[in-house]
Every structure is written in C-alpha cells, then in structure tokens.
Design a protein around this motif. Structure first.
Motif: not given
Lengths: 404, 239
Positions: A122-141
């Motif tokens: 959960i920490e890992q996915i929370a970090g991804t959300v904070v960093q990438d603004r989505n839980p899948f690590g996808g880009s804005d594009g």
C-alpha cells in the motif's frame, strides 16, 4: 502528552474516541465482514478491542495479569487486519451502537502509519499516486489517450465529467460510452482531461492523504474555474472521495455538486433525451458498490445511490433486474476496496469469487455495477472461475442499447 | 428485611458515596479523554452532532434507538429481548433505589409526622423488586450461558465480557435469593424465611451493586451503558 496520545489526537475526532468505547461486542460486524468470511481472523470487533489495548495503560496491566499476547504481537495483528480491510462499511450497517466503522479504520491506519506500521504494497501504491497522480504510474498523455479524436468537450461548462483513473488507464470503453451518451443527449460538458489527477481514494482509505492535499485543492480550484456546478462522476470510489473526503480537505462545502452518472442517466431517460432500441431478454444482477452505495446513502440519499441505477437498468428493454440475496446497504463487498486489490490481490479475488458464484446461481447473464474498480475485480474473479457471466457498468449497458 | 425494606447503615452510606464518587471521577476522565484532554470540546462536538437535524430527530433516536434498541431489534430478536430485559430492569431497579433512598431519608426525618407513609411506600416495593429480580436473573443467565456454552461465542469471549455478564448475574441472583429468605418474595412466599441469612445475602447484593456495577461503569466495559447511547444520539440513530 505521550507520543501515542499525540498521534491519536491528530487522527481521531472526539466522536471517534467515543466510538472506540461504544462497541458492545455483539459480533454482528464479524458475521457481516467479507474478509472474515474469506478466512482471515479479526473483524471490526476485535480491531476495536486491539486498538483499545494499545492505548490504555491500565488495560496493559490487566493484559499482563491474564497473560494475553504481548502488545507488539497485538499491534502487528491489528495493523495487518486493518490493511486487509476492504473498507466496505458492512460492519457499520449492522453495528448496534451505530459506529461509523470505515472512517474509524482510516483514522487507525493513519495513526498506524505514523507509529511505523505500514503495509509495503500500500505504501508503494500510495507513493505512486502522490508522485504520478494516478495509481497505475501512467503519464498525463496516457491519461487522455482514451478520449476519441473529435470529441466535443468544452473548456468551460456547468456540467463536468470526472472519469477517474481506472477508467482512464484501464477501462477506456467505459469513458467512451459515457462520452457517447453525453454527445447523443446533447449535453455540453467539460473535463479536466489530462490534468485530472487521482481523486485520492486509496490515500484517504489508508490514512495517507495528508501529502495529497495540494493536488486535491488544485483539482477543486480547476473545476471551479471552469464553472462546474454539477460534477458527473463515473466511479463509485471517486464519488465517495469527492463527496465525503474532499470537503474535509477544502474546509467546507465544495463549489460544485458531485452526482452519480447513473442519476444523470435516469434524468435523461425521464426527460426522453435517451431512447433505447429493442434488445434480447437478459437477466442482470445489480451489484451495489460499497463506496457508491451504503457509504453514501446518508450523504446523497438512498434514491440516488440505490434506486437510480436500478431504474436505469429497468428502463432498458429486455433487461430484467435480479437482486442478490443481500442488496442495497446489506450487499456483500466485491473485495477490491481499501487498497486490498493492491495489497492482497488473492484475498480480493477470493471475496469476489463468492459474488460470481452467487450470480451463476441466479441464472443472470450480466453483473452490472457503477464502479469500474468493482468491475475490474469481479471480472478478474469471473475469468479465474471460468464463468460465462459478463461484468459491465450500467453506463456501458445504457450505451449498448441506446438508439444511435 | 428485603432490599426495599433494608435500612442502610453507616457502612453502606460510605460505600454508596465512595463508589459513586469513583464513578463520577471515571466518567469525567472518559469525557476528558474523548475530547483529547478537553471535556468541553467533546461535549460541544457531541451536542452539535446530536442536534444537527433538530430536536425531533434527537427525540426519535432517543426513543427508538436508545430506549427501544431499534438497531438490535433489526439484527436479532433474541438478543433484543435479553438487552431490553437487562436494560429496563436496571432502569426500573435504579429508579426505585433512588426513590427508596429519598423515602428512607424522609421516613427517618419524619417531616410533619408523615414519615410512616414513606416507610410504607418502601415496603410496598416488594412487587417490582421480586419481578425485576427474576427477569434480570433469566436475562443475564441466558447471556452468561451463551458466553460459556456456545463454542463460537466462547472463543471470542474475553475476561472483560465475562466480568460484564457475570456481574449482572451476581447482582440479580443475590437480590433474588435475598428476597426468598426475606419471606417477601411473591413466588416463593414465606416458606424459606430466614432473617439472618436474608441479611447476609442482602449485604452481598448491596456490595455487588456498588462494587461490581456502580463503581465499575467508567472503568470497565460497563461503560458501553453510557457510551453506546451517547453515540447513537450523536449519530442520530446511525441512519
């Protein structure tokens, strides 16, 4: 004030402190818990008892006298149980003292993280959300890739559409179905598009939202600047977060009203802006998503969260809505929420399998829901079980049967 | 000689005052803890939430959820019967105990020569005491048996659960037996009358009431008697 009291005072409201003492240990929550039914120990009742043992020095003395497990073991068991909670809120519905369990677990998890009991997945996915603004690590594009070229989306409009990350990154067909309905009904709308961020659901559910405050506030400000008064929400998890959690971050009522997409669909049908063609006779089992159902029934009303999607399905020719034995506020969770899909995917699937098996027994061809996250987990369980049942969103069903 | 006709001595008065004080201090400590050290904060939040939808909703939650256990009724009729029996017997007995104390004081002071009427009132409490005793013993006995005999309930039973139900059972049983030996009991009648034994059991009953219940309310899981209704009111019935 010791460190425990200090952390507790940050995370627990006065009423939540009262809740910790109000459990009568009637056991109803244990019987209602999907995680306990899937074989894991410790439902809500034991969780509250575990938390109380952590924080009450006098009870530690009693613990020593009666030789129950050490406090450290208690802590590990407690937080392990918390991070395996789907935050479905079934315990709150059956609680004889009226304890609002889901927010209580969120506070416990937030305090637990500060005390050093975090779940790695959960920490890992929370970090991804904070960093990438989505839980899948996808880009804005990638986020905007599902939007068809030529879609008529206004920059400014009183109606906004919030699609959510699961739709944007994993279920583009759902977003596209919603766009077709909006276009067909002549509804002008705007979207955040590539600048949309995760609503923060998993962060709020697991007590790790404090680092996400600015992103939420930026989205609220963006929607306000676009003149949005009604925000149509495609995802039950996002809907709950926007309706219940965003106002806490914003510090008051939001400048727009979050509305389930199914309510908008029902309005279109009632105003005859949406017409359906004749379809084959099919039985559809409607699964009430926890976050868009019982957890919002007090906020948005039972009609919006329970009846609107059923009325949309009932209005589609050929469809016969069949109910699970436990439905509406008593429905059984699909198992995906609260970070469980990320933290313990096998557990999420074990819980969902029960739901799929129930549908097979109901002779239904389709499981319909209004939550892409439920849909994803139910579809995974269906695939694993080799069931022929189809898992679709109410929006997709409406789009499929719409006269074009 | 039965509970209702028992004239408390100095020791009982000391017990009553001391345990009540311990109870009040404990309740203050609880409320203070809920407000993170500020009892006023908790009370303000509670009042705001309880009356948020108006006095009508508050009253509805008070009657249906607190006094009639609507949420328990929805889940289990059997548990509802046990809850209702224990709660209302305690309320009735507690009410009569308070009235008895007032009546005893007036009987002792004998204002305007009507002290005898107060003494008569106290003696006439034998009917509610007898009936309440049986209901309380039956309800708490059923709850205790469930805790001890039903495997899945026993496995999840903690010492604090046993203390809770056991205390109520001891209070009910000692009161009932004291009534038997007093000769006032409506069912047993005067057949078992034994004043000395009645006095001893009665003393046990009184000590049990104050030491296992009144004093322990804020310091044990008995606190749910206070917290659960407060929460139901703050959550406006939870609906």
């Amino acid at each position: 004030m010791d460190r425990f009291s200090e952390i507790r005072s940050r995370w627990f409201s006065p009423l939540q402190m009262l809740e910790l003492d109000a459990c009568t240990r009637c056991r109803e929550c244990v019987d209602a818990c999907p995680v306990v039914r899937a074989g894991l120990p410790d439902g809500a009742m034991e969780r509250i008892a575990g938390w109380r043992r952590l924080g009450t020095p006098s009870s530690r003395l009693i613990l020593k006298l009666v030789k129950t497990p050490s406090s450290e073991l208690d802590r590990v068991a407690l937080f392990s149980s918390l991070f395996r909670c789907t935050s479905c809120g079934a315990c709150a519905v059956v609680c004889e003292s009226g304890i609002a369990c889901a927010p209580l677990w969120e506070s416990m998890m937030g305090a637990g993280r500060e005390m050093g009991f975090a779940d790695a997945a959960i920490e890992q996915i929370a970090g991804t959300v904070v960093q990438d603004r989505n839980p899948f690590g996808g880009s804005d594009g990638e986020r905007g890739a599902w939007i068809p070229a030529g879609a008529r989306i206004a920059d400014v409009a009183p109606i906004g559409l919030f699609v959510g990350c699961t739709t944007a990154f994993r279920q583009p067909e759902l977003g596209q179905a919603a766009l077709r309905i909006l276009e067909r009904s002549g509804t002008g709308f705007c979207m955040l598009g590539e600048t949309e961020s995760c609503c923060g659901s998993i962060l709020f559910r697991t007590g790790s939202w404090t680092e996400y405050r600015e992103t939420v506030l930026a989205m609220i400000e963006d929607l306000r600047a676009r003149g949005v008064q009604t925000l149509l929400v495609l995802c039950a998890g996002c809907l709950k977060t926007i309706a219940l959690d965003w106002p806490r971050v914003y510090g008051g009522e939001l400048p727009f009203r979050p509305v389930p997409f199914a309510v908008f669909l029902r309005d279109l049908i009632q105003e005859k802006k949406l017409r359906f063609g004749a379809g084959e006779a099919l039985r559809v089992a409607y699964h009430d998503p926890c976050h868009g159902g019982r957890q919002l029934m007090h906020r948005l009303g039972r009609d919006w969260v329970f009846e609107a999607p059923r009325e949309v399905l009932a209005a589609i020719p050929g469809l016969e809505v069949v109910e699970f034995a436990r439905n509406r506020e008593h429905q059984v969770c699909c198992g995906a929420g609260g970070g469980v899909k990320a933290g313990d995917p096998d557990l999420a699937l074990r819980i969902a399998r029960e739901k799929v098996a129930a549908v097979d027994g109901m002779d239904a061809a389709i499981i319909a829901s209004t939550c892409p996250f439920c849909r994803r987990n139910l579809d995974d369980a269906r695939e694993r079980a080799g069931s022929s049942v189809e898992v679709l969103d109410v929006v997709q069903l409406a789009d499929r049967m719409m006269v074009r | 000689m039965s509970v209702h006709a028992f004239f408390p001595g100095l020791l009982v008065w000391i017990l009553l005052i001391a345990t009540s004080l311990i109870c009040v201090v404990g309740l203050y400590r609880l409320v203070s803890g809920y407000g993170h050290g500020r009892p006023g904060r908790f009370l303000a939040v509670w009042a705001h939430e309880a009356f948020r939808d108006g006095p009508g909703v508050f009253l509805r939650a008070l009657v249906l959820d607190v006094l009639l256990f609507r949420r328990v009724w929805r889940r289990s009729r059997r548990r509802w019967a046990v809850h209702m029996a224990m709660f209302w017997v305690f309320v009735v007995l507690g009410g009569f105990v308070l009235l008895s104390i007032v009546a005893l004081v007036f009987a002792y002071l004998d204002p305007a020569g009507i002290g005898g009427a107060f003494a008569g009132y106290v003696k006439n409490l034998k009917l509610p005491y007898s009936l309440s005793g049986y209901v309380l013993v039956a309800a708490s006995g059923a709850a205790l048996a469930r805790r001890l005999l039903v495997r899945e309930v026993r496995e999840r039973t903690r010492l604090s659960d046993l203390f809770l139900v056991g205390s109520v059972f001891v209070i009910g049983a000692t009161g009932m037996v004291a009534e038997w030996f007093s000769g006032f009991d409506l069912v047993v009648g005067p057949g078992m009358k034994n004043w000395d034994l009645a006095l001893q059991v009665l003393s046990l009953h009184i000590y049990a009431v104050f030491l296992l219940f009144v004093m322990m309310i804020p310091w044990s899981r008995f606190r749910h008697i206070v917290t659960s209704p407060l929460l139901l009111l703050a959550r406006r019935g939870g609906d």
